[in-house]
Design a protein around this motif. Structure first.
Motif, PDB file in Angstrom:
ATOM      1  N   ASP A 259       0.833  -1.194   0.000  1.00 30.51           N
ATOM      2  CA  ASP A 259       0.000   0.000   0.000  1.00 30.51           C
ATOM      3  C   ASP A 259       0.870   1.247   0.000  1.00 30.51           C
ATOM      4  O   ASP A 259       1.912   1.295   0.628  1.00 30.51           O
ATOM      5  CB  ASP A 259      -0.905   0.031   1.227  1.00 30.51           C
ATOM      6  CG  ASP A 259      -1.935  -1.081   1.208  1.00 30.51           C
ATOM      7  OD1 ASP A 259      -2.386  -1.443   2.296  1.00 30.51           O
ATOM      8  OD2 ASP A 259      -2.263  -1.584   0.122  1.00 30.51           O
ATOM      9  N   TYR A 260       0.392   2.268  -0.713  1.00 28.93           N
ATOM     10  CA  TYR A 260       1.103   3.533  -0.758  1.00 28.93           C
ATOM     11  C   TYR A 260       0.670   4.424   0.391  1.00 28.93           C
ATOM     12  O   TYR A 260      -0.469   4.386   0.826  1.00 28.93           O
ATOM     13  CB  TYR A 260       0.824   4.252  -2.081  1.00 28.93           C
ATOM     14  CG  TYR A 260       1.565   3.663  -3.250  1.00 28.93           C
ATOM     15  CD1 TYR A 260       2.804   4.160  -3.617  1.00 28.93           C
ATOM     16  CD2 TYR A 260       1.040   2.619  -3.978  1.00 28.93           C
ATOM     17  CE1 TYR A 260       3.500   3.638  -4.681  1.00 28.93           C
ATOM     18  CE2 TYR A 260       1.719   2.074  -5.052  1.00 28.93           C
ATOM     19  CZ  TYR A 260       2.950   2.591  -5.398  1.00 28.93           C
ATOM     20  OH  TYR A 260       3.630   2.059  -6.448  1.00 28.93           O
TER      21      TYR A 260
ATOM     22  N   ILE B 299       3.324   8.323  -2.076  1.00 22.02           N
ATOM     23  CA  ILE B 299       2.741   9.172  -3.115  1.00 22.02           C
ATOM     24  C   ILE B 299       3.051  10.613  -2.770  1.00 22.02           C
ATOM     25  O   ILE B 299       2.725  11.089  -1.684  1.00 22.02           O
ATOM     26  CB  ILE B 299       1.220   8.962  -3.227  1.00 22.02           C
ATOM     27  CG1 ILE B 299       0.944   7.554  -3.731  1.00 22.02           C
ATOM     28  CG2 ILE B 299       0.594  10.007  -4.142  1.00 22.02           C
ATOM     29  CD1 ILE B 299      -0.499   7.220  -3.927  1.00 22.02           C
ATOM     30  N   HIS B 300       3.703  11.301  -3.702  1.00 28.50           N
ATOM     31  CA  HIS B 300       3.995  12.724  -3.565  1.00 28.50           C
ATOM     32  C   HIS B 300       2.963  13.486  -4.390  1.00 28.50           C
ATOM     33  O   HIS B 300       2.656  13.095  -5.509  1.00 28.50           O
ATOM     34  CB  HIS B 300       5.392  13.052  -4.103  1.00 28.50           C
ATOM     35  CG  HIS B 300       6.486  12.351  -3.397  1.00 28.50           C
ATOM     36  ND1 HIS B 300       7.025  12.798  -2.212  1.00 28.50           N
ATOM     37  CD2 HIS B 300       7.166  11.212  -3.704  1.00 28.50           C
ATOM     38  CE1 HIS B 300       7.989  11.977  -1.822  1.00 28.50           C
ATOM     39  NE2 HIS B 300       8.079  11.012  -2.712  1.00 28.50           N
TER      40      HIS B 300
ATOM     41  N   HIS C   9      10.434   5.952  -9.715  1.00 28.27           N
ATOM     42  CA  HIS C   9       9.355   6.935  -9.684  1.00 28.27           C
ATOM     43  C   HIS C   9       8.456   6.754 -10.895  1.00 28.27           C
ATOM     44  O   HIS C   9       8.934   6.490 -11.995  1.00 28.27           O
ATOM     45  CB  HIS C   9       9.926   8.357  -9.678  1.00 28.27           C
ATOM     46  CG  HIS C   9      10.720   8.658  -8.460  1.00 28.27           C
ATOM     47  ND1 HIS C   9      12.072   8.445  -8.394  1.00 28.27           N
ATOM     48  CD2 HIS C   9      10.351   9.132  -7.246  1.00 28.27           C
ATOM     49  CE1 HIS C   9      12.498   8.796  -7.184  1.00 28.27           C
ATOM     50  NE2 HIS C   9      11.472   9.207  -6.476  1.00 28.27           N
TER      51      HIS C   9
ATOM     52  N   GLN D 113       4.367   8.518  -7.812  1.00 26.68           N
ATOM     53  CA  GLN D 113       4.488   7.319  -6.988  1.00 26.68           C
ATOM     54  C   GLN D 113       5.966   6.970  -6.860  1.00 26.68           C
ATOM     55  O   GLN D 113       6.653   6.825  -7.854  1.00 26.68           O
ATOM     56  CB  GLN D 113       3.741   6.157  -7.611  1.00 26.68           C
ATOM     57  CG  GLN D 113       2.265   6.358  -7.689  1.00 26.68           C
ATOM     58  CD  GLN D 113       1.565   5.185  -8.356  1.00 26.68           C
ATOM     59  OE1 GLN D 113       2.184   4.181  -8.683  1.00 26.68           O
ATOM     60  NE2 GLN D 113       0.274   5.315  -8.557  1.00 26.68           N
ATOM     61  N   GLU D 114       6.424   6.852  -5.634  1.00 25.58           N
ATOM     62  CA  GLU D 114       7.823   6.539  -5.363  1.00 25.58           C
ATOM     63  C   GLU D 114       7.898   5.193  -4.653  1.00 25.58           C
ATOM     64  O   GLU D 114       7.173   4.947  -3.699  1.00 25.58           O
ATOM     65  CB  GLU D 114       8.426   7.620  -4.480  1.00 25.58           C
ATOM     66  CG  GLU D 114       9.827   7.314  -4.006  1.00 25.58           C
ATOM     67  CD  GLU D 114      10.315   8.347  -3.032  1.00 25.58           C
ATOM     68  OE1 GLU D 114      10.812   9.388  -3.494  1.00 25.58           O
ATOM     69  OE2 GLU D 114      10.187   8.115  -1.818  1.00 25.58           O
ATOM     70  N   VAL D 115       8.778   4.340  -5.147  1.00 24.78           N
ATOM     71  CA  VAL D 115       9.045   3.063  -4.493  1.00 24.78           C
ATOM     72  C   VAL D 115      10.525   3.044  -4.160  1.00 24.78           C
ATOM     73  O   VAL D 115      11.366   3.258  -5.027  1.00 24.78           O
ATOM     74  CB  VAL D 115       8.690   1.866  -5.406  1.00 24.78           C
ATOM     75  CG1 VAL D 115       9.044   0.554  -4.725  1.00 24.78           C
ATOM     76  CG2 VAL D 115       7.223   1.891  -5.775  1.00 24.78           C
TER      77      VAL D 115
ATOM     78  N   ARG E 221       6.538   2.670  -0.083  1.00 26.11           N
ATOM     79  CA  ARG E 221       5.823   3.199  -1.235  1.00 26.11           C
ATOM     80  C   ARG E 221       5.143   4.481  -0.809  1.00 26.11           C
ATOM     81  O   ARG E 221       4.348   4.464   0.126  1.00 26.11           O
ATOM     82  CB  ARG E 221       4.795   2.183  -1.727  1.00 26.11           C
ATOM     83  CG  ARG E 221       5.422   0.906  -2.212  1.00 26.11           C
ATOM     84  CD  ARG E 221       4.346  -0.131  -2.485  1.00 26.11           C
ATOM     85  NE  ARG E 221       4.925  -1.366  -2.937  1.00 26.11           N
ATOM     86  CZ  ARG E 221       4.965  -1.739  -4.220  1.00 26.11           C
ATOM     87  NH1 ARG E 221       4.457  -0.965  -5.149  1.00 26.11           N
ATOM     88  NH2 ARG E 221       5.517  -2.874  -4.564  1.00 26.11           N
TER      89      ARG E 221
ATOM     90  N   ASP F  40       2.230  10.665 -12.564  1.00 25.19           N
ATOM     91  CA  ASP F  40       0.871  10.687 -13.090  1.00 25.19           C
ATOM     92  C   ASP F  40       0.517  12.154 -13.276  1.00 25.19           C
ATOM     93  O   ASP F  40       0.092  12.831 -12.346  1.00 25.19           O
ATOM     94  CB  ASP F  40      -0.094  10.001 -12.122  1.00 25.19           C
ATOM     95  CG  ASP F  40      -1.521   9.973 -12.628  1.00 25.19           C
ATOM     96  OD1 ASP F  40      -1.792  10.526 -13.715  1.00 25.19           O
ATOM     97  OD2 ASP F  40      -2.375   9.409 -11.921  1.00 25.19           O
TER      98      ASP F  40
ATOM     99  N   THR G 203       0.390  13.558  -9.343  1.00 25.28           N
ATOM    100  CA  THR G 203       0.996  12.764  -8.282  1.00 25.28           C
ATOM    101  C   THR G 203       2.237  12.062  -8.816  1.00 25.28           C
ATOM    102  O   THR G 203       2.425  11.914 -10.025  1.00 25.28           O
ATOM    103  CB  THR G 203       0.023  11.702  -7.730  1.00 25.28           C
ATOM    104  OG1 THR G 203      -0.370  10.826  -8.778  1.00 25.28           O
ATOM    105  CG2 THR G 203      -1.191  12.342  -7.098  1.00 25.28           C
TER     106      THR G 203
END
Length: 70
Positions: free
Chosen positions: A6-7, A66-67, A40, A50-52, A64, A43, A48
């Protein structure tokens, strides 16, 4: 679905300390102290990112996030 996949949303209030301490919290694994590898996925429609991040050495300590871009 497991909780590790989950983010979480990024919030800057969790980073406390000097610049060097914050860099260490963000960039290094808390378990083995090796450097994280980041990927990264932007979107642009929803503004947004998404960084993992994951540790190659021990496999723990990643996350995980979300920026929100604005």
């Amino acid at each position: 679905m497991s909780k590790s996949s989950d983010y979480q949303f990024e919030y800057f209030e969790k980073y406390v300390g000097t610049i060097e301490e914050v860099k260490e919290q963000v960039s290094f694994c808390p378990h083995c102290k090796s450097e994280f590898i980041f990927s990264h996925l932007p979107d642009y429609k929803n503004l947004t990112l998404q960084e993992v991040k994951r540790c190659v050495k021990c496999g723990k300590g990643g996350g995980r996030i979300i920026h929100i871009m604005n």
